[in-house]
Design an enzyme around this catalytic site. Structure first.
Site, PDB file in Angstrom:
ATOM      1  N   GLY A  71     -19.222  -3.814  50.276  1.00  0.00           N
ATOM      2  CA  GLY A  71     -19.642  -3.658  51.670  1.00  0.00           C
ATOM      3  C   GLY A  71     -18.793  -4.493  52.604  1.00  0.00           C
ATOM      4  O   GLY A  71     -19.195  -5.595  53.013  1.00  0.00           O
ATOM      5  N   SER A 111     -15.950  -2.744  55.113  1.00  0.00           N
ATOM      6  CA  SER A 111     -15.609  -2.015  56.330  1.00  0.00           C
ATOM      7  C   SER A 111     -16.848  -1.581  57.111  1.00  0.00           C
ATOM      8  O   SER A 111     -17.889  -1.259  56.536  1.00  0.00           O
ATOM      9  CB  SER A 111     -14.770  -0.778  55.994  1.00  0.00           C
ATOM     10  OG  SER A 111     -13.529  -1.145  55.434  1.00  0.00           O
ATOM     11  N   SER A 144     -17.152   3.136  49.160  1.00  0.00           N
ATOM     12  CA  SER A 144     -16.889   3.937  47.963  1.00  0.00           C
ATOM     13  C   SER A 144     -17.998   3.741  46.933  1.00  0.00           C
ATOM     14  O   SER A 144     -18.342   2.611  46.586  1.00  0.00           O
ATOM     15  CB  SER A 144     -15.548   3.548  47.345  1.00  0.00           C
ATOM     16  OG  SER A 144     -14.492   3.767  48.252  1.00  0.00           O
ATOM     17  N   GLU A 179      -7.094  -7.545  44.707  1.00  0.00           N
ATOM     18  CA  GLU A 179      -7.286  -6.098  44.825  1.00  0.00           C
ATOM     19  C   GLU A 179      -5.977  -5.420  45.229  1.00  0.00           C
ATOM     20  O   GLU A 179      -5.604  -4.385  44.679  1.00  0.00           O
ATOM     21  CB  GLU A 179      -8.363  -5.802  45.875  1.00  0.00           C
ATOM     22  CG  GLU A 179      -8.589  -4.311  46.109  1.00  0.00           C
ATOM     23  CD  GLU A 179      -9.493  -4.033  47.298  1.00  0.00           C
ATOM     24  OE1 GLU A 179      -9.739  -2.840  47.571  1.00  0.00           O
ATOM     25  OE2 GLU A 179      -9.943  -4.983  47.965  1.00  0.00           O
ATOM     26  N   SER A 214      -4.920  -1.709  55.883  1.00  0.00           N
ATOM     27  CA  SER A 214      -3.906  -0.740  56.291  1.00  0.00           C
ATOM     28  C   SER A 214      -2.493  -1.296  56.162  1.00  0.00           C
ATOM     29  O   SER A 214      -2.284  -2.509  56.030  1.00  0.00           O
ATOM     30  CB  SER A 214      -4.152  -0.304  57.741  1.00  0.00           C
ATOM     31  OG  SER A 214      -3.866  -1.378  58.619  1.00  0.00           O
ATOM     32  N   GLU A 258      -0.352  -1.590  58.421  1.00  0.00           N
ATOM     33  CA  GLU A 258      -0.072  -2.494  59.546  1.00  0.00           C
ATOM     34  C   GLU A 258      -0.561  -3.912  59.242  1.00  0.00           C
ATOM     35  O   GLU A 258       0.116  -4.907  59.558  1.00  0.00           O
ATOM     36  CB  GLU A 258      -0.737  -1.963  60.828  1.00  0.00           C
ATOM     37  CG  GLU A 258      -0.110  -0.688  61.385  1.00  0.00           C
ATOM     38  CD  GLU A 258      -0.538   0.565  60.630  1.00  0.00           C
ATOM     39  OE1 GLU A 258       0.029   1.636  60.916  1.00  0.00           O
ATOM     40  OE2 GLU A 258      -1.438   0.480  59.766  1.00  0.00           O
TER      41      GLU A 258
END
Length: 387
Positions: free
Chosen positions: A117, A119, A151, A234, A372, A374
């Protein structure tokens, strides 16, 4: 760093191949229970865990061999999902002895499912902007808020979750790491169907969910520190090197059966072969970087910015590999866009076209998941270039 395969490592490789062959004879479909039982019998279920917690004590080279052999066989290198690979390292480093004794055995036995948990709407890559609140009331926290793109939440028993317990001038402060029972009152899970037609992602809403204080990892307000360490590991695992190496092999096989211009095989087309060769050269360089990182981690170093480099380049390469498959499939790629409103039509074209085009669609999210591109560039700029 020694990249040579020793006699001991070759013997280990033979053991891995033997285990795979015994567990799944030629043509046998994958079964998670069979694979988990086989790994448990050999003491390899927790193959990334420290020996002190039941891990096998593999060298980086052995871990390297394991990843390559299992991926080439179409098997997951590890069973147990996010609990095994992501929560367990947090429990090793920051969990209390009671928490380790409570949660690790169920993770090792694959009795529970965990989801992450992190995002939220407006707080994905910019995770420090999260707004899910946890207010302490005696010996419990009361949690309200929302998590997005979670997910496996629809199949999870528990969630390891970042929540805000205080508003501080520095956004990374005041964040706490909680373990939340997904069956608790006030937890609502709604599906998000992705472009590849799968239900993997979810929206999770917390409405006055009660979480015991004993389910807090470490100190209140220190969750960002714990999560940051988890994310570096990760991202190291998101280099997708084993997968991309296997994709190269299968791309070459597929392209050898597809006609190119003037009736020649696609693999013989200089343009296609040249682009695939360049991608493989980059992949081999990434493989060496991954191996070097594994050795450094074993020596006690944290992955640091290298995890962002691996994730950034690994994502780019695996996406490129899936694009090669779409190119191979040609007009047969089109029918595999998901028929969300009804049953899919019968497949046409090569047997590999459907699954590989589905993989192509799934891989579009790889440059966002886990932080991401970025964000990875910002981390590299800050930690390596010092800007």
């Amino acid at each position: 760093m020694d990249l040579d395969i020793s006699d001991r490592d070759r013997a280990f490789q033979a053991q891995v191949r033997s285990l795979i062959a015994e567990s799944f004879p030629a043509g046998a479909p994958y079964d998670e229970a069979i694979w988990h039982a086989a790994l448990t019998r050999r003491g390899w279920a927790a193959n990334k865990w420290p020996e002190a917690f039941g891990g096998p004590g593999w060298t980086p080279t052995q871990s390297f061999i394991w990843e390559r052999e299992t991926t080439a066989a179409g098997l997951p290198p590890q069973v147990g999902g996010m609990g095994m690979g992501m929560l367990a390292p947090i429990l090793f480093g920051y969990g209390s002895r009671d928490q380790q004794d409570r949660f690790l055995p169920d993770i090792l036995a694959n009795r529970v499912r965990w989801c992450q948990g992190y995002s939220e709407p407006g707080a994905g890559s910019d995770l420090a902007s999260l707004r899910t609140r946890a207010v302490r009331a005696g010996e419990v926290y009361v949690v309200d808020g929302e998590k997005l793109w979670t997910s496996g939440a629809h199949e999870a028993d528990w969630m390891f979750c970042l929540v805000r317990t205080a508003v501080e001038p520095k956004r990374q402060a005041g964040i706490t790491f909680l373990l939340i029972d997904m069956h608790a009152a006030g937890v609502t899970v709604s599906p998000i169907v992705s472009i590849d037609g799968r239900h993997m992602f979810n929206r999770v809403v917390f409405d006055a969910v009660v979480v015991p204080v004993e389910n807090r990892i470490g100190e209140e307000g220190q969750g960002w520190t714990y999560a940051k360490g988890l994310l570096t590991h990760e991202r190291t695992g998101q280099a997708f090197v084993s997968l991309s190496l296997d994709l190269v092999r299968r791309i070459r096989l597929a392209a050898a059966t597809i006609p190119g211009e003037q009736g020649a095989r696609l693999i013989d087309d200089p343009g296609f072969a040249g682009r695939l060769g360049l991608a493989e050269i980059e992949l081999r360089a990434l493989e060496a970087t991954e191996m070097r990182t594994l050795w450094e981690v074993q020596a006690g170093s944290a992955p640091g910015a290298q995890s962002s480099m691996l994730k950034l380049k690994g994502t780019e390469i695996v996406q490129r590999m899936t694009e090669f498959f779409v190119e191979c499939a040609g007009p047969y790629a089109a029918p595999w866009f998901p028929a969300i409103a009804g049953p899919a039509p019968p497949p046409v074209g090569p047997d590999w076209a459907g699954p590989e085009v589905t993989r192509y669609l799934e891989a579009r999210a790889a440059s966002i998941a886990g932080g991401s591109d970025e964000i990875q560039r910002n981390i590299i700029a800050k930690q390596v270039l010092k800007i």
